[in-house]
Design an enzyme around this catalytic site. Structure first.
Site, PDB file in Angstrom:
ATOM      1  N   HIS A 267      16.574  52.472  29.901  1.00  0.00           N
ATOM      2  CA  HIS A 267      17.388  53.392  30.543  1.00  0.00           C
ATOM      3  C   HIS A 267      18.312  52.286  31.492  1.00  0.00           C
ATOM      4  CE1 HIS A 267      17.857  55.825  33.926  1.00  0.00           C
ATOM      5  NE2 HIS A 267      16.385  55.578  34.639  1.00  0.00           N
ATOM      6  N   HIS A 306      24.710  60.392  24.752  1.00  0.00           N
ATOM      7  CA  HIS A 306      24.107  59.945  26.610  1.00  0.00           C
ATOM      8  C   HIS A 306      23.455  62.281  25.589  1.00  0.00           C
ATOM      9  CE1 HIS A 306      23.677  60.567  30.674  1.00  0.00           C
ATOM     10  NE2 HIS A 306      23.408  59.439  31.001  1.00  0.00           N
ATOM     11  N   ASP A 362      27.634  52.904  29.989  1.00  0.00           N
ATOM     12  CA  ASP A 362      27.356  50.809  29.871  1.00  0.00           C
ATOM     13  C   ASP A 362      28.195  50.092  28.929  1.00  0.00           C
ATOM     14  OD1 ASP A 362      24.751  50.646  31.326  1.00  0.00           O
ATOM     15  OD2 ASP A 362      23.591  52.072  29.826  1.00  0.00           O
TER      16      ASP A 362
HETATM   17  N1  CMC Z   1      25.636  55.355  17.955  1.00  0.00           N
HETATM   18  C1  CMC Z   1      25.081  56.179  16.154  1.00  0.00           C
HETATM   19  N2  CMC Z   1      24.123  57.101  16.633  1.00  0.00           N
HETATM   20  C2  CMC Z   1      24.333  57.869  17.347  1.00  0.00           C
HETATM   21  C3  CMC Z   1      24.297  57.189  18.742  1.00  0.00           C
HETATM   22  C4  CMC Z   1      24.486  56.144  18.976  1.00  0.00           C
HETATM   23  N3  CMC Z   1      24.803  55.584  20.053  1.00  0.00           N
HETATM   24  N4  CMC Z   1      23.622  57.893  19.157  1.00  0.00           N
HETATM   25  C5  CMC Z   1      23.145  59.160  19.120  1.00  0.00           C
HETATM   26  N5  CMC Z   1      23.426  59.063  17.714  1.00  0.00           N
HETATM   27  C6  CMC Z   1      23.399  60.283  16.397  1.00  0.00           C
HETATM   28  C7  CMC Z   1      21.848  60.334  16.640  1.00  0.00           C
HETATM   29  O1  CMC Z   1      21.608  59.741  15.228  1.00  0.00           O
HETATM   30  C8  CMC Z   1      21.764  61.745  15.816  1.00  0.00           C
HETATM   31  O2  CMC Z   1      22.533  61.696  15.015  1.00  0.00           O
HETATM   32  P1  CMC Z   1      21.464  63.184  13.615  1.00  0.00           P
HETATM   33  O3  CMC Z   1      21.902  64.149  14.178  1.00  0.00           O
HETATM   34  O4  CMC Z   1      22.901  63.465  12.246  1.00  0.00           O
HETATM   35  O5  CMC Z   1      20.185  62.334  13.503  1.00  0.00           O
HETATM   36  C9  CMC Z   1      22.555  61.702  17.090  1.00  0.00           C
HETATM   37  O6  CMC Z   1      23.753  61.757  17.211  1.00  0.00           O
HETATM   38  C10 CMC Z   1      21.832  63.001  17.898  1.00  0.00           C
HETATM   39  O7  CMC Z   1      21.574  61.671  19.230  1.00  0.00           O
HETATM   40  P2  CMC Z   1      19.857  61.858  19.722  1.00  0.00           P
HETATM   41  O8  CMC Z   1      18.870  60.559  19.395  1.00  0.00           O
HETATM   42  O9  CMC Z   1      19.342  62.805  19.195  1.00  0.00           O
HETATM   43  O10 CMC Z   1      20.239  61.703  21.797  1.00  0.00           O
HETATM   44  P3  CMC Z   1      19.252  61.668  22.836  1.00  0.00           P
HETATM   45  O11 CMC Z   1      19.819  62.621  23.613  1.00  0.00           O
HETATM   46  O12 CMC Z   1      18.300  61.266  22.080  1.00  0.00           O
HETATM   47  O13 CMC Z   1      19.618  60.019  23.430  1.00  0.00           O
HETATM   48  C11 CMC Z   1      20.896  58.013  23.951  1.00  0.00           C
HETATM   49  C12 CMC Z   1      21.401  59.416  23.694  1.00  0.00           C
HETATM   50  C13 CMC Z   1      21.496  58.041  25.190  1.00  0.00           C
HETATM   51  C14 CMC Z   1      19.346  57.735  23.698  1.00  0.00           C
HETATM   52  C15 CMC Z   1      21.173  57.238  22.060  1.00  0.00           C
HETATM   53  O14 CMC Z   1      23.429  58.449  22.323  1.00  0.00           O
HETATM   54  C16 CMC Z   1      21.745  56.260  22.143  1.00  0.00           C
HETATM   55  O15 CMC Z   1      20.386  55.398  21.683  1.00  0.00           O
HETATM   56  N6  CMC Z   1      22.668  55.481  22.807  1.00  0.00           N
HETATM   57  C17 CMC Z   1      22.815  54.076  22.450  1.00  0.00           C
HETATM   58  C18 CMC Z   1      22.224  53.501  23.752  1.00  0.00           C
HETATM   59  C19 CMC Z   1      22.346  54.130  25.116  1.00  0.00           C
HETATM   60  O16 CMC Z   1      23.708  53.477  25.173  1.00  0.00           O
HETATM   61  N7  CMC Z   1      22.173  54.192  25.841  1.00  0.00           N
HETATM   62  C20 CMC Z   1      22.499  53.803  27.335  1.00  0.00           C
HETATM   63  C21 CMC Z   1      22.134  55.437  28.169  1.00  0.00           C
HETATM   64  S1  CMC Z   1      23.342  56.269  29.503  1.00  0.00           S
HETATM   65  C22 CMC Z   1      22.697  54.472  31.220  1.00  0.00           C
HETATM   66  C23 CMC Z   1      21.115  55.658  31.805  1.00  0.00           C
HETATM   67  O17 CMC Z   1      21.143  56.658  30.828  1.00  0.00           O
HETATM   68  O18 CMC Z   1      20.946  54.695  32.002  1.00  0.00           O
END
Ligand code: CMC
Length: 439
Positions: A267, A306, A362
């Site tokens: 988060h 996100h 971020d």
């Molecule tokens: N780098 C590489 N691949 C990614 C990334 C990333 N940062 N984020 C998502 N993907 C890929 C993921 O592997 C998946 O690929 P596939 O369909 O081939 O399996 C696809 O994109 C969809 O991702 P997801 O994991 O289903 O997306 P989610 O909505 O569950 O996760 C997230 C969202 C923010 C946790 C994720 O994008 C992530 O881990 N980002 C990096 C960490 C980050 O920057 N977090 C800050 C979030 S904003 C601040 C807050 O909310 O507090």
């Protein structure tokens, strides 16, 4: 067009028609769907609240596909460009921008509460020098509850108003005292005549080696960053605030719970991870190899992607813009050029395009905080200070919403059916043998 949905229960072939309001059906309507008179009725199963609205809210609007974020109807970019943090905070709490008189009253209310009991200073001293600032913030916020027994009267409007000003007035002080304690520096009392962000910088940097960072341009940049972080509707910490607040715990305890939720790396902690990632990449020549590793699933591009935004996070756009004004004072950080090149390459790559992965809040915030002299451990605290405003707005909306009750989700139980206790467990069994064995 009829705003209803009709479902057929194939077990009974009965049909049920439910109204659709604001694009939702009431989960409680599903209970009417029963296989027989003894049946409990159908529930919805939604781990991580992927598709469940837990409340009706008028505070923050997000359209993740279009990259829109609005507080009370105003675009985040307009607020960040033209308002101060206290004006935006007033808007989020009260629903309207303040008139000059209302703004003066609001600033006066915050100033009155920009003080802290001496016991709190002693309390802070109890932490080890390397205590994480978020742990200190969470505990001190909870401890404040003991100083304000009147805050338990959560349904009293005057108490709500007073607690909101108390928390917004005091949270930067708690944050700055935690920092100064960890550095072995004397505490600097707040200077309420300064602007909100300016006062925070004063408490952080005065009589310290970083005194030169008390600069009006940096204070304005921090003010903008504070505005961008005020609220983000029903995220993990806002949900914690509402869940704990729904038990009528006082707002200090609820805010402590929300801050605890923010402390998690999924988060509030991603900006710290972005800096680590940039350090590891080191220079522009290494970006292609890093991106290749991301595409092969070996690592993540931190600060990208996100759950809600499938477009450029509007906060990231504003932070990138604000970074330029910061660097004019602090000198250009090498990391910003590296980050911008990383962004350029990623946004032209099919992997990121097809998954709609864009920079989130971020991606640039850690770089800017670092340039402003703030260390990585403090980043989540800098998120918590303005987010307290959002938490309190969410809390007040919850408390005053007649439809809300104590938050109490259901579960799908998949454990054992009833079992008989093994005979070897005899404690409390009033037979001669059992009494003899317990003696
Ligand atoms: N780098 C590489 N691949 C990614 C990334 C990333 N940062 N984020 C998502 N993907 C890929 C993921 O592997 C998946 O690929 P596939 O369909 O081939 O399996 C696809 O994109 C969809 O991702 P997801 O994991 O289903 O997306 P989610 O909505 O569950 O996760 C997230 C969202 C923010 C946790 C994720 O994008 C992530 O881990 N980002 C990096 C960490 C980050 O920057 N977090 C800050 C979030 S904003 C601040 C807050 O909310 O507090």
């Amino acid at each position: 067009m009829d705003s209803t949905v009709t479902v057929t229960d194939n077990r009974t072939e009965k049909q049920y028609t439910f109204p659709i309001t604001h694009g939702t059906i009431r989960a409680m309507d599903l209970r009417k769907i029963k296989a027989g008179p003894e049946d409990f009725g159908i529930m919805s199963y939604d781990p991580a609240f992927m598709n469940t609205a837990s409340c009706v809210s008028k505070i923050t609007f997000i359209d993740g596909d279009k990259g829109i974020l609005r507080y009370r109807g105003y675009d985040i970019a307009d607020l960040a460009e033209h308002c101060t943090f206290p004006q935006a905070a007033y808007l989020v709490i009260h629903g309207e921008l303040p008139t000059p008189e209302q703004e003066n009253e609001w600033l006066a209310a915050l100033r009155i509460h920009m003080g802290i009991f001496e016991n709190i200073k002693k309390f802070t001293e109890g932490f080890r020098y390397d205590a994480h600032p978020m742990g200190m913030l969470v505990s001190t916020m909870a401890a404040l509850s003991t100083f304000y027994p009147d805050s338990k009267d959560v349904r009293n409007h005057d108490v709500q108003v007073k607690c909101i000003s108390r928390i917004i007035g005091k949270i930067p002080i708690i944050a700055a005292y935690g920092y100064r304690h960890s550095k072995g520096l004397e505490y600097i009392s707040p200077e309420p005549s300064l602007g909100y962000a300016e006062n925070f910088m004063h408490m952080m940097w005065d009589r310290s080696p970083l005194e030169h960072l008390k600069h009006p341009v940096l204070a304005r940049a921090l003010d903008v960053l504070f505005i961008l972080h005020i609220d983000h509707e029903q995220n993990c910490s806002a949900n914690a605030m509402r869940a704990v607040g729904s038990s009528e715990a006082d707002p200090f305890l609820s805010t402590a719970a929300a801050a605890a939720a923010l402390a998690g790396p999924l988060h509030g902690g991603a900006n710290e991870a972005v800096l680590k990632m940039l350090d590891e990449i080191g220079s522009k020549e290494n970006i292609p190899a890093f991106i290749k590793g991301v595409k092969e699933g070996k690592e993540k591009l931190m600060g990208f992607g996100h759950r809600v935004y499938k477009n450029y996070d509007p906060r990231a756009r504003m932070i990138k813009k604000t970074a330029e004004s910061v660097f004019e004072i602090t000198g250009r950080s090498k990391k910003i050029d590296l980050a911008m090149e990383l962004e350029r390459i990623a946004l032209n790559d099919d992997y990121f395009i097809s998954r709609k992965l864009y920079p989130n809040v971020d991606f640039y915030s850690g770089i800017i905080y670092e340039a402003m002299g703030l260390e990585a451990k403090m980043f989540t605290v800098l998120f918590a200070i303005p987010r307290a405003v959002g938490w309190l707005a969410q809390w007040q909306e919850l408390i005053n919403d007649p439809e809300q009750k104590i938050a109490r989700p259901r579960q799908v139980y998949t454990g054992y059916d009833q079992r008989k206790l093994p005979d070897s467990y005899t404690y409390g069994v009033r037979t001669e043998d059992a009494v003899a064995t317990t003696r």
